[in-house]
Design a protein around this motif. Structure first.
Motif, PDB file in Angstrom:
ATOM      1  N   ALA A 128       0.831  -1.206   0.000  1.00  0.00           N
ATOM      2  CA  ALA A 128       0.000   0.000   0.000  1.00  0.00           C
ATOM      3  C   ALA A 128       0.865   1.256   0.000  1.00  0.00           C
ATOM      4  O   ALA A 128       0.582   2.224  -0.703  1.00  0.00           O
ATOM      5  N   ALA A 129       1.957   1.227   0.801  1.00  0.00           N
ATOM      6  CA  ALA A 129       2.855   2.379   0.866  1.00  0.00           C
ATOM      7  C   ALA A 129       3.556   2.597  -0.475  1.00  0.00           C
ATOM      8  O   ALA A 129       3.688   3.728  -0.936  1.00  0.00           O
ATOM      9  N   GLN A 130       3.992   1.502  -1.104  1.00  0.00           N
ATOM     10  CA  GLN A 130       4.666   1.610  -2.403  1.00  0.00           C
ATOM     11  C   GLN A 130       3.724   2.144  -3.462  1.00  0.00           C
ATOM     12  O   GLN A 130       4.092   2.995  -4.281  1.00  0.00           O
ATOM     13  N   SER A 131       2.470   1.637  -3.437  1.00  0.00           N
ATOM     14  CA  SER A 131       1.481   2.107  -4.404  1.00  0.00           C
ATOM     15  C   SER A 131       1.200   3.591  -4.218  1.00  0.00           C
ATOM     16  O   SER A 131       1.071   4.343  -5.196  1.00  0.00           O
ATOM     17  N   SER A 132       1.142   4.021  -2.946  1.00  0.00           N
ATOM     18  CA  SER A 132       0.902   5.434  -2.659  1.00  0.00           C
ATOM     19  C   SER A 132       2.056   6.294  -3.156  1.00  0.00           C
ATOM     20  O   SER A 132       1.845   7.375  -3.719  1.00  0.00           O
ATOM     21  N   GLN A 133       3.293   5.797  -2.957  1.00  0.00           N
ATOM     22  CA  GLN A 133       4.467   6.533  -3.425  1.00  0.00           C
ATOM     23  C   GLN A 133       4.487   6.633  -4.945  1.00  0.00           C
ATOM     24  O   GLN A 133       4.816   7.680  -5.513  1.00  0.00           O
ATOM     25  N   GLU A 134       4.133   5.530  -5.633  1.00  0.00           N
ATOM     26  CA  GLU A 134       4.119   5.535  -7.088  1.00  0.00           C
ATOM     27  C   GLU A 134       3.073   6.520  -7.614  1.00  0.00           C
ATOM     28  O   GLU A 134       3.318   7.254  -8.583  1.00  0.00           O
ATOM     29  N   THR A 135       1.902   6.527  -6.960  1.00  0.00           N
ATOM     30  CA  THR A 135       0.845   7.456  -7.381  1.00  0.00           C
ATOM     31  C   THR A 135       1.287   8.895  -7.184  1.00  0.00           C
ATOM     32  O   THR A 135       1.088   9.749  -8.050  1.00  0.00           O
ATOM     33  N   ALA A 136       1.921   9.153  -6.022  1.00  0.00           N
ATOM     34  CA  ALA A 136       2.405  10.506  -5.742  1.00  0.00           C
ATOM     35  C   ALA A 136       3.479  10.911  -6.741  1.00  0.00           C
ATOM     36  O   ALA A 136       3.521  12.052  -7.207  1.00  0.00           O
ATOM     37  N   GLY A 137       4.352   9.949  -7.093  1.00  0.00           N
ATOM     38  CA  GLY A 137       5.413  10.229  -8.066  1.00  0.00           C
ATOM     39  C   GLY A 137       4.848  10.548  -9.436  1.00  0.00           C
ATOM     40  O   GLY A 137       5.331  11.438 -10.140  1.00  0.00           O
ATOM     41  N   GLN A 138       3.805   9.795  -9.830  1.00  0.00           N
ATOM     42  CA  GLN A 138       3.176  10.046 -11.132  1.00  0.00           C
ATOM     43  C   GLN A 138       2.526  11.420 -11.165  1.00  0.00           C
ATOM     44  O   GLN A 138       2.597  12.132 -12.161  1.00  0.00           O
ATOM     45  N   GLU A 139       1.859  11.779 -10.048  1.00  0.00           N
ATOM     46  CA  GLU A 139       1.221  13.092  -9.994  1.00  0.00           C
ATOM     47  C   GLU A 139       2.258  14.205 -10.046  1.00  0.00           C
ATOM     48  O   GLU A 139       2.073  15.212 -10.723  1.00  0.00           O
ATOM     49  N   THR A 140       3.385  13.992  -9.313  1.00  0.00           N
ATOM     50  CA  THR A 140       4.449  14.992  -9.322  1.00  0.00           C
ATOM     51  C   THR A 140       5.049  15.127 -10.715  1.00  0.00           C
ATOM     52  O   THR A 140       5.304  16.222 -11.202  1.00  0.00           O
ATOM     53  N   GLY A 141       5.268  13.976 -11.364  1.00  0.00           N
ATOM     54  CA  GLY A 141       5.832  13.992 -12.705  1.00  0.00           C
ATOM     55  C   GLY A 141       4.908  14.688 -13.696  1.00  0.00           C
ATOM     56  O   GLY A 141       5.356  15.430 -14.570  1.00  0.00           O
ATOM     57  N   ALA A 142       3.611  14.453 -13.534  1.00  0.00           N
ATOM     58  CA  ALA A 142       2.650  15.096 -14.434  1.00  0.00           C
ATOM     59  C   ALA A 142       2.669  16.600 -14.252  1.00  0.00           C
ATOM     60  O   ALA A 142       2.564  17.359 -15.218  1.00  0.00           O
ATOM     61  N   GLN A 143       2.809  17.034 -12.988  1.00  0.00           N
ATOM     62  CA  GLN A 143       2.875  18.465 -12.729  1.00  0.00           C
ATOM     63  C   GLN A 143       4.155  19.073 -13.290  1.00  0.00           C
ATOM     64  O   GLN A 143       4.150  20.166 -13.855  1.00  0.00           O
ATOM     65  N   GLU A 144       5.271  18.323 -13.132  1.00  0.00           N
ATOM     66  CA  GLU A 144       6.548  18.845 -13.619  1.00  0.00           C
ATOM     67  C   GLU A 144       6.582  18.900 -15.133  1.00  0.00           C
ATOM     68  O   GLU A 144       7.207  19.781 -15.724  1.00  0.00           O
ATOM     69  N   ASN A 145       5.907  17.912 -15.776  1.00  0.00           N
ATOM     70  CA  ASN A 145       5.928  17.851 -17.237  1.00  0.00           C
ATOM     71  C   ASN A 145       4.794  18.639 -17.887  1.00  0.00           C
ATOM     72  O   ASN A 145       4.618  18.587 -19.095  1.00  0.00           O
ATOM     73  N   GLN A 146       4.021  19.340 -17.065  1.00  0.00           N
ATOM     74  CA  GLN A 146       2.906  20.106 -17.614  1.00  0.00           C
ATOM     75  C   GLN A 146       3.429  21.176 -18.566  1.00  0.00           C
ATOM     76  O   GLN A 146       4.378  21.887 -18.267  1.00  0.00           O
ATOM     77  N   GLN A 147       2.789  21.260 -19.713  1.00  0.00           N
ATOM     78  CA  GLN A 147       3.233  22.215 -20.714  1.00  0.00           C
ATOM     79  C   GLN A 147       2.964  23.642 -20.248  1.00  0.00           C
ATOM     80  O   GLN A 147       1.897  23.958 -19.753  1.00  0.00           O
ATOM     81  N   VAL A 148       3.962  24.494 -20.370  1.00  0.00           N
ATOM     82  CA  VAL A 148       3.814  25.898 -20.014  1.00  0.00           C
ATOM     83  C   VAL A 148       3.369  26.662 -21.247  1.00  0.00           C
ATOM     84  O   VAL A 148       4.077  26.699 -22.248  1.00  0.00           O
TER      85      VAL A 148
END
Length: 262
Positions: A128-148
């Motif tokens: 559960a902790a790993q899944s939560s970390q992966e989800t958080a990482g994906q969300e962070t990556g999506a925010q970082e890769n958001q087109q400006v």
């Protein structure tokens, strides 16, 4: 003599009747009709004692320990007039009583190894902790890769101070069609040629805005129902994506003051 003999017979008869009347009536033996088993819980640890409540109909009929069916890995003991279940190894056990041709209900009791249970719970928590970390990482990556997207006022699309309503300049529909991704998420006004009739695509009609009077290729429209046509129009709305196709979601529209297509 006959008189005394007759008197003696009367006395003996009375004594015999009195003796018969004093014999206590034999009680009718109770016959077992039903056996019901119940427990407070159906999962225990290995070597944990679990009391089994036994109810009979009629009441107060004694159930023998030997009437419990044998189980491989678990046993039933009677302690202080109470039946106790205890398993020596993990597994699921069926507890049942058979006595005087009467079968009880069957209890399913699961015995688990505390150590194995703790390891399984730890694995579930880690997953559960790993899944939560992966989800958080994906969300962070999506925010970082958001087109400006730089808008008309010079501020990026993902800047918290950016206000799409501040865009005042109209944009030619040809510019939007050339790079629709660049205009995603912006409330804007576009200008183009709006024909009188809807376009046809395999029998499906849709409204579109065109760069000029040539209606071969245009930007599909959705949102507000437009009741003008055959003119140059100014449409306010936002570029969105529907079924992998860029469309302009119309919020408001009007006939352009300048009827020459840019």
């Amino acid at each position: 003599m006959k008189k005394w003999t007759k008197l003696l017979m009367i006395v003996l008869g009375a004594a015999m009747l009195s003796a018969c009347g004093s014999v206590p009536e034999q009680e009718t033996e109770k016959k077992l009709e039903k056996i019901e088993l119940s427990v407070q819980k159906t999962e225990v640890d290995v070597d944990e004692a679990l009391e089994i409540t036994v109810s009979t109909t009629p009441k107060d009929i004694e159930i023998q320990t030997a009437s419990f069916q044998k189980m491989d890995g678990a046993q039933i003991e009677k302690k202080e007039k109470k039946f106790v279940f205890k398993a020596s190894k993990a597994g699921t056990y069926s507890v049942q009583v058979k006595q005087d041709a009467i079968d009880s209900n069957v209890l399913k009791i699961k015995a688990v190894d505390p150590k194995e249970k703790a390891e399984e719970e730890e694995e579930v928590a880690e997953d559960a902790a790993q899944s939560s970390q992966e989800t958080a990482g994906q969300e962070t990556g999506a925010q970082e890769n958001q087109q400006v997207i730089v808008t008309g006022n010079g501020l990026p699309h993902n800047d918290p101070t950016w206000n799409a309503e501040a865009i005042a300049d109209t944009v030619d529909v040809s510019s939007v069609m050339a790079d629709p991704q660049r205009y995603m998420g912006q409330t804007m006004t576009i200008v183009g040629n709006l024909p009188q009739s809807a376009a046809d695509s395999n029998g499906k009609y849709y409204t579109a805005l065109y760069p000029d009077t040539n209606t071969n290729e245009g930007l599909r429209l959705s949102g507000a129902s437009i009741d003008i046509g055959g003119c140059v129009a100014e449409l306010t709305g936002m570029v969105v994506k529907e079924d992998d196709t860029y469309v302009f979601d119309v919020q408001s529209y009007r006939m352009a003051a300048d009827q020459s297509v840019r």
